[in-house]
Design a protein around this motif. Structure first.
Motif, PDB file in Angstrom:
ATOM      1  N   ARG A   1       0.832  -1.198   0.000  1.00 18.67           N
ATOM      2  CA  ARG A   1       0.000   0.000   0.000  1.00 18.67           C
ATOM      3  C   ARG A   1       0.874   1.258   0.000  1.00 18.67           C
ATOM      4  N   PRO A   2       0.739   2.120  -1.011  1.00 18.16           N
ATOM      5  CA  PRO A   2       1.395   3.428  -0.871  1.00 18.16           C
ATOM      6  C   PRO A   2       0.827   4.108   0.376  1.00 18.16           C
ATOM      7  N   THR A   3       1.602   4.703   1.218  1.00 16.43           N
ATOM      8  CA  THR A   3       2.871   5.322   0.960  1.00 16.43           C
ATOM      9  C   THR A   3       4.106   4.458   1.247  1.00 16.43           C
ATOM     10  N   ASP A   4       3.946   3.142   1.351  1.00 15.77           N
ATOM     11  CA  ASP A   4       5.140   2.310   1.412  1.00 15.77           C
ATOM     12  C   ASP A   4       5.979   2.613   0.176  1.00 15.77           C
ATOM     13  N   PHE A   5       7.275   2.785   0.397  1.00  9.78           N
ATOM     14  CA  PHE A   5       8.187   3.206  -0.659  1.00  9.78           C
ATOM     15  C   PHE A   5       8.112   2.283  -1.878  1.00  9.78           C
ATOM     16  N   THR A   6       8.046   0.958  -1.640  1.00  9.02           N
ATOM     17  CA  THR A   6       8.049  -0.004  -2.745  1.00  9.02           C
ATOM     18  C   THR A   6       6.737   0.050  -3.517  1.00  9.02           C
ATOM     19  N   GLY A   7       5.646   0.239  -2.796  1.00 12.40           N
ATOM     20  CA  GLY A   7       4.348   0.383  -3.462  1.00 12.40           C
ATOM     21  C   GLY A   7       4.316   1.609  -4.354  1.00 12.40           C
ATOM     22  N   THR A   8       4.838   2.727  -3.841  1.00 16.71           N
ATOM     23  CA  THR A   8       4.892   3.954  -4.642  1.00 16.71           C
ATOM     24  C   THR A   8       5.807   3.765  -5.847  1.00 16.71           C
ATOM     25  N   ALA A   9       6.903   3.035  -5.647  1.00 15.02           N
ATOM     26  CA  ALA A   9       7.829   2.777  -6.762  1.00 15.02           C
ATOM     27  C   ALA A   9       7.129   2.012  -7.881  1.00 15.02           C
ATOM     28  N   LEU A  10       6.235   1.079  -7.529  1.00 14.56           N
ATOM     29  CA  LEU A  10       5.505   0.362  -8.572  1.00 14.56           C
ATOM     30  C   LEU A  10       4.590   1.321  -9.340  1.00 14.56           C
ATOM     31  N   LEU A  11       3.964   2.265  -8.638  1.00 17.54           N
ATOM     32  CA  LEU A  11       3.146   3.274  -9.338  1.00 17.54           C
ATOM     33  C   LEU A  11       4.005   4.043 -10.339  1.00 17.54           C
ATOM     34  N   GLU A  12       5.224   4.433  -9.917  1.00 16.40           N
ATOM     35  CA  GLU A  12       6.125   5.164 -10.822  1.00 16.40           C
ATOM     36  C   GLU A  12       6.525   4.291 -12.009  1.00 16.40           C
ATOM     37  N   GLN A  13       6.822   3.017 -11.731  1.00 14.78           N
ATOM     38  CA  GLN A  13       7.190   2.075 -12.797  1.00 14.78           C
ATOM     39  C   GLN A  13       6.080   1.984 -13.836  1.00 14.78           C
ATOM     40  N   LEU A  14       4.860   1.757 -13.368  1.00 17.27           N
ATOM     41  CA  LEU A  14       3.729   1.611 -14.282  1.00 17.27           C
ATOM     42  C   LEU A  14       3.468   2.910 -15.041  1.00 17.27           C
ATOM     43  N   LEU A  15       3.655   4.048 -14.366  1.00 17.66           N
ATOM     44  CA  LEU A  15       3.460   5.340 -15.025  1.00 17.66           C
ATOM     45  C   LEU A  15       4.458   5.514 -16.173  1.00 17.66           C
ATOM     46  N   ILE A  16       5.728   5.157 -15.924  1.00 11.87           N
ATOM     47  CA  ILE A  16       6.749   5.238 -16.979  1.00 11.87           C
ATOM     48  C   ILE A  16       6.356   4.341 -18.156  1.00 11.87           C
ATOM     49  N   ASN A  17       5.876   3.126 -17.839  1.00 12.18           N
ATOM     50  CA  ASN A  17       5.512   2.170 -18.893  1.00 12.18           C
ATOM     51  C   ASN A  17       4.287   2.613 -19.691  1.00 12.18           C
ATOM     52  N   LEU A  18       3.347   3.297 -19.036  1.00  9.91           N
ATOM     53  CA  LEU A  18       2.027   3.522 -19.647  1.00  9.91           C
ATOM     54  C   LEU A  18       1.802   4.934 -20.181  1.00  9.91           C
ATOM     55  N   THR A  19       2.473   5.935 -19.608  1.00 15.89           N
ATOM     56  CA  THR A  19       2.165   7.317 -20.007  1.00 15.89           C
ATOM     57  C   THR A  19       2.538   7.567 -21.469  1.00 15.89           C
ATOM     58  N   THR A  20       1.799   8.462 -22.082  1.00 15.04           N
ATOM     59  CA  THR A  20       2.128   8.876 -23.455  1.00 15.04           C
ATOM     60  C   THR A  20       3.047  10.099 -23.448  1.00 15.04           C
ATOM     61  N   GLU A  21       3.366  10.600 -22.242  1.00  9.00           N
ATOM     62  CA  GLU A  21       4.206  11.803 -22.130  1.00  9.00           C
ATOM     63  C   GLU A  21       5.363  11.571 -21.154  1.00  9.00           C
ATOM     64  N   PRO A  22       6.284  10.649 -21.494  1.00  5.84           N
ATOM     65  CA  PRO A  22       7.357  10.300 -20.545  1.00  5.84           C
ATOM     66  C   PRO A  22       8.277  11.473 -20.187  1.00  5.84           C
ATOM     67  N   GLU A  23       8.439  12.425 -21.100  1.00  2.00           N
ATOM     68  CA  GLU A  23       9.332  13.567 -20.824  1.00  2.00           C
ATOM     69  C   GLU A  23       8.834  14.391 -19.641  1.00  2.00           C
ATOM     70  N   ALA A  24       7.511  14.398 -19.442  1.00  2.00           N
ATOM     71  CA  ALA A  24       6.926  15.189 -18.340  1.00  2.00           C
ATOM     72  C   ALA A  24       7.410  14.694 -16.979  1.00  2.00           C
ATOM     73  N   LEU A  25       7.852  13.420 -16.908  1.00  2.00           N
ATOM     74  CA  LEU A  25       8.251  12.842 -15.616  1.00  2.00           C
ATOM     75  C   LEU A  25       9.620  13.334 -15.153  1.00  2.00           C
ATOM     76  N   LYS A  26      10.364  13.984 -16.045  1.00  2.00           N
ATOM     77  CA  LYS A  26      11.688  14.496 -15.662  1.00  2.00           C
ATOM     78  C   LYS A  26      11.593  15.848 -14.962  1.00  2.00           C
ATOM     79  N   GLN A  27      10.409  16.429 -14.990  1.00  2.00           N
ATOM     80  CA  GLN A  27      10.167  17.732 -14.348  1.00  2.00           C
ATOM     81  C   GLN A  27       9.147  17.533 -13.224  1.00  2.00           C
TER      82      GLN A  27
END
Length: 396
Positions: free
Chosen positions: A195-221
């Motif tokens: 369950r987020p806010t567990d660090f590993t749970g949040t990391a999976l959200l970030e992983q999936l976001l990188i894999n799924l988003t159509t705007e990956p450049e936005a994640l660098k800001q």
């Protein structure tokens, strides 16, 4: 005094040699001064205390720096680095510019950003450590979740989001976000995440976001209010499909990766999750995971980062803290830390910079088939993703 041409040439070369050596000598002198100053200092090191292997390793470090450098290293076991960040901020607000209660802190990501932006860290020291020359600079050691480090923290371990499965149960693991969704459909109730806010749970959200988003450049800001909904829409659409297929229908989530390990061991789950690619090896070696447990990741890559130690600007024993940070980068300390029987925390050293025996030791410890490392999104994404996840799913 007159010199013949050859003598003059030799003199010029000798003077040039001395001028090139001078910075090296000065650096050696200054490091010697730091070591001298560190003798007898007590260094209060605030470090995550949630793992017995980590605690044992740090006890060993304490013994080594005491014997070799006369530094008294005291470990303060913390549950969350954010608590220590608040203490440092409180000391700053009260005007405590020296004699701070924290000399060294295990940190990265948003906690580092908070301290650095508030000018609460000592800067420019990390790359001056003698053992810096062993560091693998192809790893993200000069930026931390897209925030430039600028010598304000020294790397001491690396990590990568990693799935764990059992060969008997899952001979063919899912190796993409879409494959994970299909796997959950085929094996309902056996997949989940902390369950987020567990660090590993949040990391999976970030992983999936990188894999799924159509705007990956936005994640660098840092996330923008205007674009947040559009950038993250594919993630929430995916989770809306995934959650009903999860353990307890996605109405409850394990609090920690350790709980997931237990559920994997007793057969309730098909997958566990960790931020240490050597975790499965370590837990199998200790008999805490079944022998057929193995690590895997998505073939296109899994997010990873480097964890660091940092020195607050008001540290009482900054010389001692630098000596400890330097020891943590030594081949001896790094190879011991990477051993799954000790801790199993991946090294930040470049194998090419080690001697032949050390290289062989390190190569033998690196897990096979490790996926490529994907850079973490900017650290400001952590909090907004957690808050949106809690808003959408946290009241179940």
């Amino acid at each position: 005094m007159r010199y013949h041409g050859e003598t003059r040439r030799r003199l010029r070369l000798a003077l040039l040699g001395l001028s090139l050596l001078a910075p090296l000598a000065a650096h050696a002198d200054s490091w010697q001064q730091i070591q001298n100053e560190a003798k007898g200092q007590t260094v209060w090191f605030n470090a995550w205390g949630g793992d017995e292997a980590v605690n044992h390793y740090l006890d060993w470090v304490s013994g080594e720096v005491k014997r070799n450098y006369a530094v008294d290293l005291r470990i303060v076991h913390i549950a969350d680095a954010a608590d220590t960040v608040k203490r440092i901020q409180t000391e700053a607000r009260s005007g405590r510019k020296t004699n701070g209660s924290v000399d060294l802190l295990w940190v990265n990501g948003e906690n580092f950003r908070s301290l650095k932006e508030a000018n609460l860290l000592r800067t420019g020291w990390a790359e001056q450590l003698p053992n810096w020359h062993y560091v693998d600079v192809s790893k993200p050691v000069r930026e931390d979740f897209s925030v430039p480090v600028e010598g304000a923290e020294s790397p001491w371990g690396s990590a990568q989001l990693t799935f764990i499965a059992r060969q008997q149960q899952t001979p063919q693991p899912p190796t993409s976000a879409q494959a994970l969704l299909e796997f959950a459909r085929t094996h309902p109730g056996t997949v989940t995440y902390p369950r987020p806010t567990d660090f590993t749970g949040t990391a999976l959200l970030e992983q999936l976001l990188i894999n799924l988003t159509t705007e990956p450049e936005a994640l660098k800001q840092p996330p923008s209010e205007k674009t947040f909904a559009a950038v993250t829409a594919p993630l929430w659409a995916y989770l809306d499909k995934l959650h009903p297929l999860l353990w307890r229908q996605g109405k409850d989530f394990p609090p920690t990766p350790a709980r997931m390990d237990t559920l994997l061991t007793n057969g309730s789950l098909s997958l566990s999750l960790t931020f240490n690619p050597m975790h499965a090896k370590q837990k199998v070696a200790k008999g805490e995971l079944p022998k057929d447990s193995y690590s895997f990741g998505f073939s296109q890559g899994m997010i990873g980062n480097v964890h660091f130690v940092t020195i607050p600007a008001n540290a009482t024993a900054s010389a001692g803290a630098q000596v400890v940070a330097n020891f943590l980068l030594s081949p001896e300390a790094q190879l011991r830390k990477a051993d799954p029987a000790i801790w199993g925390d991946p090294s930040v050293l470049d194998p090419a910079k080690l001697d032949a025996k050390q290289q062989r030791t390190l190569q033998a410890l690196i897990p096979e088939n490790t996926p490529p490392v994907l850079a973490e999104p900017h650290s400001a994404w952590v909090n907004v993703l957690e808050q949106e996840w809690l808003r959408r799913y946290g009241t179940h």
